[in-house]
Design a protein around this motif. Structure first.
Motif, short mmCIF file in Angstrom:
data_model
loop_
_atom_site.label_atom_id
_atom_site.label_comp_id
_atom_site.label_asym_id
_atom_site.label_seq_id
_atom_site.Cartn_x
_atom_site.Cartn_y
_atom_site.Cartn_z
N THR A 551 0.86 -1.20 0.00
CA THR A 551 0.00 0.00 0.00
C THR A 551 0.89 1.25 0.00
N LEU A 552 0.58 2.18 -0.88
CA LEU A 552 1.34 3.44 -0.94
C LEU A 552 0.38 4.62 -0.75
N TYR A 553 0.96 5.73 -0.32
CA TYR A 553 0.15 6.91 0.00
C TYR A 553 0.67 8.12 -0.77
N VAL A 554 -0.26 8.98 -1.18
CA VAL A 554 0.17 10.24 -1.80
C VAL A 554 0.78 11.10 -0.69
N ASP A 555 1.97 11.63 -0.96
CA ASP A 555 2.64 12.45 0.06
C ASP A 555 1.99 13.84 0.08
N LEU A 556 1.62 14.28 1.29
CA LEU A 556 0.98 15.60 1.42
C LEU A 556 1.86 16.51 2.26
N SER A 557 1.80 17.81 2.00
CA SER A 557 2.51 18.76 2.86
C SER A 557 1.52 19.31 3.88
N LYS A 558 2.05 19.95 4.91
CA LYS A 558 1.16 20.57 5.90
C LYS A 558 0.28 21.62 5.23
#
Ligand code: GDP
Length: 597
Positions: A551-558
């Motif tokens: 499982t992979l996740y989209v990287d989000l910024s604050k």
């Protein structure tokens, strides 16, 4: 002693529907009989004596059963619904009764509708003049003829067409909540709006219009029209004007009492009440007696309501159009008038320092109407003032914009934009909205807000990253290429993915960037929950960084999270929110900020 004064009548309606033509026709009414007495020209108004009306109407006066005791009618010369908006007295309208003019061939137009709204709000009784009937095909024109006589001369087709157009009008009034009918078919004038078909250009129907105005005023307004003749005068400023040889003067409609040439008057000024002594009361000279334009006026000693009069007095430079004028004969009366006028000005002319729009209008009355409308819409006002739009107004809007972009604007009703104001506004991109229909002005402004918000949203949407969770298919068959770039089959578990987003693993480690997404045979710009797609990941090697089934996740910024939560909340659906929560859990292993998401 009380006497009945002339009712004050305003003519309003959409531009080009014939207001000026009607007023001109009334002004130029010629009555053969000398006893009838003529039309009297006032400042800003025209008086039609009752004898003239009787003369014009002939047997039609029977339209109004019972004797007419009014001395006559006083028509305000400035036509138009903008002018009407400005005419105020005692919190309501200065006009006792209004004539709403509608071009029968054009029907309702924006200013017609706004006029009706304003009449309704002010509770001003009105009658309708359905104008330009002479334009109906085949209409036979007979100047100054009563409508009821003229109609008999028309052929069947023309009569029928008039009926059809009248019914259309009646239908429109019905939609706005009014029962309307042709005047000679009205049973009860308190319940039904009377429509008089006229031709302002040729004077057809004008006799009936005048009779009806007189009759209705007397029947329904008689009490209101009674004035204490000797009482101190009250009026409303129509216009503040510079006059050759006289300095600044005010044109005033007196609606109560009697004004004497040695009275003290109190009028509203920019931010104070002006107390001044009358220098001269002036009325216009008959046209044929004006030889030198400097002597256009005659002086009078006193004037009783209702009348239009020009007042010359010191210190009127700052007087406000639309302000009350109150005559006072003692210290006490002056003080009382001052307080009354101050409180009226202060309720309308405001400067709050709040975050809100800047509002300018031509008179106190129109400023009040516009502010009221803005209040009802929940639009805050920083400053409301009378006058043209100045550079200061724009600068103030500029400082409002620092705090709240959508309120950094100037709204102007029936005013001009000074040149320097225009320049600054252009240079600093401060929007200025001007117009002479209140609802249209506010609508334009609201439309601009919507467009700005839409633009901002689109900008944000193009910048922000949405959350997404994907899973690589466990089967090796869905690894199409191991590296440079890796191409794998995935299912979008929650949220969405787009080309360009970076991916992280369960432990937060970065794995690379999605280069492209292919759905079946097409490259797509987005894949959402439930989609099975092939993605190319730049920077990742299958077997080393990522593995089938992972499982992979989209990287989000604050920053993404803050924008999503605050400004794009409505753009997130349930699956986006689940994806966000799952991603936050992953990110929280490294940064406690994410625990709060
Ligand atoms: P306002 O803007 O409402 O004051 O309209 P005007 O009185 O200036 O009239 C606009 C135009 O319509 C002018 O060209 C008038 O001559 C014309 N007009 C006004 N009343 C009538 C009418 O009863 N019949 C015809 N044929 N034209 C009219």
């Amino acid at each position: 002693m009380k006497k009945i004064r002339q009712p004050i009548i305003a003519v309003l309606g959409h531009v080009d529907h014939g207001k000026t033509t009607l007023l001109d026709r009334i002004r130029n009414t010629n009555v053969a009989s000398k006893e009838a007495g003529g039309i009297t020209q006032h400042i800003g108004a025209t008086e039609v004596p009752i004898d003239t009306i009787k003369q014009l109407a002939g047997p039609l006066i029977q339209l109004w059963k019972g004797e007419i005791r009014l001395p006559g009618l006083l028509f305000i010369d400035t036509p138009g619904h903008e002018a009407f908006t400005s005419l105020r007295a005692r919190g309501g309208s200065l006009a006792d009764l209004a004539v709403l003019i509608v071009d029968i061939n054009e029907g309702f137009q924006p200013q017609t509708i706004e006029s009706i709204e304003i009449l309704r709000r002010n509770r001003t009784p009105f009658i309708v003049a359905a104008n330009k009937i002479d334009r109906i095909k085949g209409w036979k024109v007979e100047e100054d003829e009563p409508f009821l006589v003229n109609i008999k001369k028309q052929d069947q087709r023309a009569q029928q067409e008039l009926e059809t157009k009248l019914w259309e009008l009646i239908g429109k009034f019905y939609e706005m909540g009014f029962q309307a009918n042709r005047f000679d078919r009205v049973q009860d004038f308190t319940r039904e709006l009377a429509i008089v078909p006229i031709s302002a250009k040729y004077g057809i129907g004008v006799p009936e219009l005048l009779v009806l105005i007189a009759g209705l005023s007397q029947k329904y307004l008689e009490e209101k029209l009674k004035i204490e003749v000797e009482g101190p005068a009250r009026g409303t400023i129509l216009e503040v004007r510079e006059e050759l040889g006289l300095g600044t003067t005010i044109d005033v409609i007196i609606y109560d009492g009697t004004l004497h040439k040695d009275d003290t008057i109190v009028v509203g000024g920019k931010d104070k009440a002006i107390v001044t002594k009358i220098r001269a009361l002036l009325k216009p000279k008959p046209l044929d007696e004006i030889r030198d334009p400097r002597f256009r006026f005659d002086q009078v000693d006193e004037v009783a309501a209702a009348a239009g009069i020009k007042i010359a007095a010191p210190g009127l430079e700052e007087a406000l159009a639309g302000s009350p004028v109150i005559a006072a004969r003692s210290e006490e009366e002056v003080e009382k008038a001052r307080q009354e006028i101050l409180s009226q000005i202060q309720s309308v002319v405001i400067s709050t320092g709040k975050v809100g729009v800047i509002v300018k209008a031509d008179t106190l009355g129109s400023l009040e109407a516009l502010s009221k409308e803005l209040n009802e819409k929940g639009i805050p006002i920083r400053k409301a003032d009378v006058g043209n739009i100045s550079k200061t107004d724009v600068m103030e809007a500029l400082s409002v914009r620092e705090e709240e972009e959508k309120y950094g604007v100037v709204l102007g009703f029936n005013v001009r934009v000074n040149e320097d104001a225009e320049e600054v506004a252009k240079a600093r991109s401060i929007p200025i909205f001007t117009g002479n229909i209140i609802y249209k002005l506010i609508e334009d402004y609201e439309e601009w807000i919507r467009a700005e918000e839409e633009k901002k949203k689109r900008e944000l949407l193009s910048k922000v990253t949405f959350p997404g969770v994907i899973r690589l298919y466990p089967d090796e068959r869905y690894v199409f290429r191991r590296s440079h770039p890796a191409i794998v089959g995935v299912e979008v578990v929650e949220g969405r993915i787009r080309p360009g987003v970076a991916l992280i693993k369960q432990n937060g480690q970065k794995v690379g960037v999605i280069k492209s997404i292919k759905n079946k045979n097409d490259f797509v710009q987005e894949a959402k929950k439930g989609d099975a797609v092939a993605i190319a990941i730049e920077g990742a090697i299958v077997g080393r960084h990522i593995h089938p089934g992972e499982t992979l996740y989209v990287d989000l910024s604050k920053n993404d999270v803050i924008i999503l939560a605050k400004q794009l909340k409505n753009e997130l659906d349930e699956t986006d929110i689940r994806a966000l929560k799952m991603t936050a859990k992953v990110k929280a292993q490294q940064d406690p900020f994410w625990k709060a998401v």
